[in-house]
Write an enzyme that holds these catalytic residues in place. Structure first.
Site, PDB file in Angstrom:
ATOM      1  CG  ASP A  13      76.036 101.648  21.699  1.00 40.37           C
ATOM      2  OD1 ASP A  13      76.500 101.181  22.459  1.00 40.37           O
ATOM      3  OD2 ASP A  13      75.864 101.422  20.802  1.00 40.37           O
ATOM      4  CE  LYS A  16      72.400  99.230  27.317  1.00 38.90           C
ATOM      5  NZ  LYS A  16      72.907  99.042  26.155  1.00 38.90           N
ATOM      6  N   GLY A  40      79.554  96.753  25.443  1.00 36.95           N
ATOM      7  CA  GLY A  40      80.937  96.774  25.962  1.00 36.95           C
ATOM      8  C   GLY A  40      80.512  98.101  26.573  1.00 36.95           C
ATOM      9  CG  HIS A  41      78.304  98.121  29.783  1.00 35.05           C
ATOM     10  ND1 HIS A  41      77.509  97.240  30.657  1.00 35.05           N
ATOM     11  CD2 HIS A  41      77.363  98.247  28.756  1.00 35.05           C
ATOM     12  CE1 HIS A  41      76.528  97.349  30.429  1.00 35.05           C
ATOM     13  NE2 HIS A  41      76.509  97.785  28.616  1.00 35.05           N
ATOM     14  CD  GLN A 221      73.849  93.540  23.264  1.00 35.74           C
ATOM     15  OE1 GLN A 221      73.205  92.560  23.513  1.00 35.74           O
ATOM     16  NE2 GLN A 221      75.220  93.600  22.931  1.00 35.74           N
TER      17      GLN A 221
END
Ligand code: IMP
Length: 424
Positions: A13, A16, A40-41, A221
């Site tokens: 987190d 990215k 999750g992006h 990650q």
């Protein structure tokens, strides 16, 4: 043109999505190489936001071919749903997106096992997406390649074997597995569409590199969640460090020309495990609010704390960072003082190293900086930063031993100080 790897230096987190988006402006290909729908992006599409878990962030750039590499674990239903949503928004048209036929499948029984385990005493706070059990199957040589989507009979036989292996585990955990019919029914509606996107991803990536294309390897990650180098056992099950790009995408180390590490100006962590610089006070709460620190996959509030420079130096060592992207500096605006852990005390001894094996006994030693109150969002050069923010940024770069490539000073794409392109 060699490849560029971008990976998180912390517990994931690190922002990215935004930095990858900036770099993909120049990338011909974007490759994910590890993890699965636990990532999750958040993609910003005009005034809209869209969270993708499997599809590389490069999907927003029409010229970028997107690749899901063989190091990933892929839930077919999740991938199909993401593709449907992208298509609904007109974001798939004319885009190339390929899935390695050697990526491993996450199927409903993996999710069931992950969820059952998280109910028990051994819970570590996973994302319950089935990622760990799917990698267990892979290591046990019982996993199912995405290539099996081409052949329903082969797929059914492999699922039957897997269900037999997992059934006693589920029983011991006091739960049940979905039936073979349920698993097949979950895959059936998406099987053909995904099968059409299967390819030998390693050859595809190799061809692009040989043709001099700009290839960006997008990590998921972060270093401290890496199965080998993270805070084990509170880690994910894949190789999240830069070296994972080589195994997970099938490229030799000589093809990687630049490695960029992402770090926030503070630290967050989701799930259980040690976090020595964690804040349990109003400052931690203020950072959580200002930084919108809630999991994009699970919605869980993220734990927050000060920047950990020994951890950043450790990440620099195991990844070989050429440069850093320092994100979310603006989130610290308004704090009367800002701290960074510079060393640790373990059993009365001071160390500048990250004491991975002794984190339960490690006491952070902080350096305190006067805070700043100016809005940073307009800054486009380091010189535009207020002196106090600049002093903090310069200290982070000096202490990590890494030059800064990017400093992010706000949520919008333009709120960024871009100092160097990793593509040269
Ligand atoms: P899993 O990857 O779902 O098995 O979860 C293992 C650990 O990694 C848990 O602490 C999760 O919260 C953490 N984790 C997995 N993916 C991410 C991510 O993308 N960001 C932050 N933490 C993650």
């Amino acid at each position: 043109m060699p490849g560029v790897v971008i990976v998180g230096a912390q517990w994931g987190d690190e922002g990215k999505g935004k930095v990858v988006d900036i770099y993909t402006e120049h990338a011909d290909m974007v490759v994910r190489f590890a993890g699965g729908p636990n990532a999750g992006h958040t993609l910003v599409v005009g005034a809209d936001k869209l969270v993708v878990r499997l599809v590389p962030s490069g999907i927003l750039r029409p010229q970028s071919t997107c690749v899901l590499g063989q190091g990933m674990v892929v839930d077919p239903a999740t991938l199909a749903a993401e593709l449907a949503e992208l298509s609904r928004r007109g974001l798939l048209e004319g885009r190339e997106l390929w899935l390695s036929d050697r990526a491993h499948l996450i199927l409903p029984y993996h999710v069931a096992i992950d969820t059952l385990r998280e109910r028990g005493a051994g819970a570590i706070g996973t994302t319950k997406r089935g990622v760990g059990p799917a990698y267990e199957d892979k290591a046990a040589r019982l996993g199912i390649h995405a290539g099996a989507l081409r052949d329903p009979a082969r797929l059914e036989a492999a699922i039957t074997r897997a269900l037999a292996r997992w059934a006693p585990v589920a029983r011991d955990l006091g739960g049940e597995l979905p039936s073979l019919a349920d698993v097949m029914a979950a895959v059936a509606p998406v099987r053909e569409a995904l099968a059409a996107r299967l390819t030998d991803a390693a050859s595809l990536v190799d061809g692009a590199l040989r043709a001099g294309k700009k290839v960006l390897f997008e990590g998921a990650q972060g270093t401290l969640l890496d199965v080998d180098h993270g805070t084990y056992p509170f880690v994910t099950s894949s190789s999240a460090i830069a070296g994972g790009a080589c195994t997970g995408a099938g490229v030799g180390p000589t093809r990687i020309g630049c490695v960029v590490g992402l770090t926030k100006a503070y630290t967050t962590r989701v799930g259980g495990g040690p976090f020595p610089t964690e804040l349990h006070d109003d400052v931690g709460e203020a950072i959580r609010k200002a930084g919108s620190e809630f999991g994009s996959v699970t919605g869980r509030p993220r734990r927050t704390g000060w920047l950990d420079l020994p951890a950043l130096r450790y990440a620099t060592v195991v990844n070989g960072f050429d440069g850093l992207a320092l994100t979310k500096l603006d989130v610290l605006t308004g704090q009367p003082e800002v701290r960074a852990c510079v060393a640790y005390e373990v059993d009365g001894r001071e160390t500048r190293d990250f004491p991975l094996a002794d984190l339960d006994r490690a006491r952070p030693i902080y350096r305190t900086f006067p805070g700043w109150s100016e809005d940073l969002r307009g800054a486009r050069r380091l010189e535009d930063l207020p002196a106090r923010a600049r002093a903090f940024v310069d200290f982070v770069s000096a202490e990590s031993g890494c030059p800064l490539f990017v400093v992010s000073v706000g949520y919008e794409r333009d709120d960024t100080i871009v100092l160097r392109s990793p593509f040269g």
